[in-house]
Design a protein around this motif. Sequence first.
Motif, mmCIF file in Angstrom:
data_model
loop_
_atom_site.group_PDB
_atom_site.id
_atom_site.type_symbol
_atom_site.label_atom_id
_atom_site.label_comp_id
_atom_site.label_asym_id
_atom_site.label_seq_id
_atom_site.Cartn_x
_atom_site.Cartn_y
_atom_site.Cartn_z
ATOM 1 N N UNK B 191 -18.622 -15.196 157.293
ATOM 2 C CA UNK B 191 -19.448 -13.875 156.941
ATOM 3 C C UNK B 191 -19.397 -12.839 157.809
ATOM 4 N N UNK B 192 -19.374 -13.277 159.376
ATOM 5 C CA UNK B 192 -19.241 -12.042 160.302
ATOM 6 C C UNK B 192 -17.782 -11.434 160.075
ATOM 7 N N UNK B 193 -16.762 -12.047 159.635
ATOM 8 C CA UNK B 193 -15.530 -11.342 159.135
ATOM 9 C C UNK B 193 -15.521 -10.453 157.794
ATOM 10 N N UNK B 194 -16.475 -10.569 157.306
ATOM 11 C CA UNK B 194 -16.498 -10.118 155.949
ATOM 12 C C UNK B 194 -15.908 -10.632 154.809
ATOM 13 N N UNK B 195 -15.551 -12.228 155.164
ATOM 14 C CA UNK B 195 -15.093 -13.104 154.121
ATOM 15 C C UNK B 195 -15.910 -13.874 153.144
ATOM 16 N N UNK B 196 -16.959 -13.878 153.266
ATOM 17 C CA UNK B 196 -18.142 -14.588 152.412
ATOM 18 C C UNK B 196 -18.705 -15.445 153.197
ATOM 19 N N UNK B 197 -19.595 -16.364 152.566
ATOM 20 C CA UNK B 197 -20.470 -17.247 153.122
ATOM 21 C C UNK B 197 -20.146 -18.863 152.801
ATOM 22 N N UNK B 198 -18.800 -19.084 153.203
ATOM 23 C CA UNK B 198 -18.416 -20.402 152.981
ATOM 24 C C UNK B 198 -18.096 -21.320 154.226
ATOM 25 N N UNK B 199 -18.122 -20.855 155.410
ATOM 26 C CA UNK B 199 -17.636 -21.421 156.440
ATOM 27 C C UNK B 199 -18.237 -20.895 157.946
ATOM 28 N N UNK B 200 -19.124 -21.657 158.443
ATOM 29 C CA UNK B 200 -19.939 -21.393 159.436
ATOM 30 C C UNK B 200 -19.463 -21.677 160.778
ATOM 31 N N UNK B 201 -18.040 -22.011 160.792
ATOM 32 C CA UNK B 201 -17.320 -22.129 162.130
ATOM 33 C C UNK B 201 -16.696 -20.973 162.505
ATOM 34 N N UNK B 202 -16.340 -20.883 163.796
ATOM 35 C CA UNK B 202 -15.587 -19.766 164.242
ATOM 36 C C UNK B 202 -16.034 -18.346 164.274
ATOM 37 N N UNK B 203 -15.116 -17.233 164.418
ATOM 38 C CA UNK B 203 -13.766 -17.568 164.579
ATOM 39 C C UNK B 203 -13.404 -18.030 165.909
#
Lengths: 489, 549
Positions: B191-203
């Motif tokens: 989400x922080x990278x603006x890529x959607x709500x599917x991965x809570x880890x990273x970057x």
Amino acid sequence: MEGLKQALSGVVGDANVFDDPAVLESYAADQSFVLPIRPKAVVRPGSEDEVQALVVWANQTGTPLVPVSSGAPHFYGDTVPSAPGAVMVDLSRMNRVLKIDVRDRMAVIEPGVTYEQLRPALAAEGLMLVSPLAPRADKSVVASLLERQPTLVPRMNYALPEPLRNMGVVWGDGTRFSTGESGNSVLDIDAQWNAGRRLTDPKGPAQTDFFRLLTGAQGTLGIVTWASVRVQLIPGAKKTMFVTTDTLDDLVDLSYRLTRLRVGDELLIVNGTYLAALVAADGAEAVALRASLPAWTLIIGIAGRALRPEQRVAVAEQDIAAEVAARGLKLQNAVPGVAKSRIEAALEGVAPEPHWKLRAKGAVADIFFHTVLENAPGYLATMVDAAVAHKYPVADVGVYLQPQHQGVSYHMEFSLPYAADDKADAARTRALYSDASTRLMAEGAYFSRPYGEWADPVYNRDAAAKDALRTVKAILDPNNILNPSKLCF
Amino acid sequence: MPISDEAYAALEAIVGKENVSRNPAVMDSYAFQWLAELVRPELSHFMPRPVAVVMPGSTEEVQAIVKLANKYKIKVKPHSTGWYHWAAPMYDDKDTMQLDMRRMNKIEIDEKNGIAIVEPYVIHAQLHAEAIKRGWTCNIIGAGCSCSVVAAACAYMGMGPGAYYMGGHAENVLGMEWITPAGEIVRSGSLGSGDGWFNSEGPGPSVRGVIRGALGQRGGLGVFTRCAIKLVHWSGRTDWPVTGTIPAYRLPVDETQRAYTLAAPDWDRWADLYYKIYDNELGFIFHRQFNLAGADLAPAFWLMYTDPTKKLSDVPAMVADPEIAELTEEMRISFQIVLSGRSVADIELQDQILDDVLAETGCWKVERFCDKDMAEFTNVYLQRLGHKHINFVWVGGYIGSWMQIGTPDWVKGYIPTAQAGLARDAKDGLLVQCGGDAMMGPGSSYPGGGGVGLEQFVSYDPNDEASTRAGIKHMEDAITDALSIGYPPGKEAMYLEMGHSDDRTFKKWAAAKQPFTFIFQRKIKEHYDPNDIGDRMYNYIPEEYEPAK
């Protein structure tokens, strides 16, 4: 140099300090495009005490430390020093399997424990570890998990860091620490084990997931000295099945459905090129094989554990067959053109040398990221466009899709083999690697593990993450001793 | 002191006059919190009163409010649905405004990917209802379906009866939107990278590791405005055909599901059964639920509850009934499990394997509680967790003591002490006498098994001084009891801490086995909360308590 060697010898002993140029050279570069930098020395600590002493010494002397646990080849530049004068902290000597508990299905291992070592140790107890695809024999289990390498059984990937649970770590400031459940009581694994604690809960202590800060950190925040991992029962019955198609799109709906139903163990999608590379004995065979293999293959491992395993497999196969048939596809017992046993060996074993990704041309550049599955065909088209634009043979592009986190997100990987000794090929591949990465990132591919040149654009897209991580780095490694200049540090 | 007119006007300008209040009666309604009497002077039911309550309608409004709080040096305590006294302001002498998140109640469901994006006032019942219609379901936390998803996922624990198969919210949260106390927005993972709500880890290292751990921040460090949660496949009917007489709702058990109450002859075999359930990958929902009424009373209570002709006052007579007395012994060590299959063949095989496991362990199905009426009641209760009034049913108040989480073998080690402790403390009749074992909890709070917890339900009358004092004493006793057998304190220690001064609490953390944890968190607080508008619900130790290295 003698002073340095003397100081390091004082910590780890003469026999575990190396400054031979050939040894140093072996740590100076890897398969990635990062700039080679030769370290000043290599040390191989044998205990948590020695690791801590090294970190304290490094803080006193301002010496960069670069942790590494696995044997070569390394692929992503994370273990190549980014600063001159670094000392490699090679953890391969710390290779004890400390605990295995069958009833609670937990194991505790040191960072030097490799897949080749752990698999038989667990198998002797009827246990197995869900692993990445065909890891090299001397790949460190802990390093693999810290890197969040994708693992093969999506339904057992309860969270992306699985099966990693608790860890012992020496932070960059020299503080010794235990993460998760282990951090809540006396900091002694034996004492905790004897008291019945099995170090299963990775969260905390308190309101911080320290283990999550260590994953994806490329050794920049702390040096992990042990880890507890969740293990599984070895299936009593197992079967591998396949669905082959001409296009990736034809597998999307089926893969969504199977991950949603949590049926089967291994579940992955590969294109013909990737599958050929995985099973071929050498480059020539890989080229020959890929011509005869289906364009796309969905590999499904079906397993039954504990009671009535054969019936478990039979019912799962029946359920999978119904889903496959409902989509006008065919569930197959084999992939035409390759022996099933070779695929099963790749799923279950460690990869023989030389590394399977290097057999085709001697070198490889991998582009990988996370996505939801429905976007994968679009990213594939982007990759193909980029390959065409750079005159890179599209047929050489290996593609691997690994469902993670029970199917919510997918690791998508494009594997670009090239001839390292052919400067033009290397330059072309490097240009493609950079261009395709940029394009994919712009389209929403999430580079959650930002190695090398990916780091700057990734953190430029997420200023809040950069600020948060720099804050964490300043707390845990205030003198920037650990693997400096990686990520956003 | 009262909020200044200037600050109040500024709040009105952000959210509109109708969405902010400083009316004393309204403020008291926010200060009135469950468990307050256990920790407040003179057993008051009221936690500290906020100086204002403000109801933001968007992330932007939350951000503006938090920045205003920094300007006027007013503490901020967000409240979505509340559960426990720590949802309230913590200080009598420091101005705190309460953020009531009820206007932020939107749900967005990505059906293809099985992801729900929710705002803070979306409760689990709403999410569950919307998910079921679409062939999905969700983990519902142990505190019940009336609780906020965002609060459970981001700010507290997030485990529940379904966590064993579905994952707790710690595992399922896919993205968090966090307004820091300084008013900045942090979004985790993809989400922080603006890529959607599917991965809570990273970057890289997971930023979410800073935001929540074993616990969330409990409103002590900023405000969560949205999160995404992973959904789980639902194999049953999507029209959710609930029947029955209020409050004993019933949900027919689908052909691909089963709902059972299982029992063990002793705690050793109870543990064996748990391990075999894990190893055989049985169970969709797995919880010791009915026993919250107490092992001496639970069978009678639930038969009363599900019989429209009976009432609470019938329980004593029912307990004395020889048939029910026999049933009480039969299910003294029991729990509930709902199985779910991909297909009829799958559920039938699971049934066979469960029977095998029961035979191997010497355990059994409690037939009366597996009859159609009780199975259907069990099904709706466990699937929806909508009967939370039961928690308070005996005398209006309860404390959860113990609840240390670990492997079944480890947990069974504290059961005798927990039982003896409650029997001892209830002996004089000031606490509900239910037999010593009113322990309930998840089959595993962690997916795949291995994280059992048993919470002792200790019922007291919050409007009776003697009973309330007995409740407090029980909590203190439970801490002593746990330490006496080498176990750490349980939930009761967290409850009691709300009544302690900052100074006492900070000293305790400074003496922890790993004080570095709280030093780290202090430094995080210094970065994100430079004006100290949060409270110590985010645990930290100030610099003056820093222990020597």
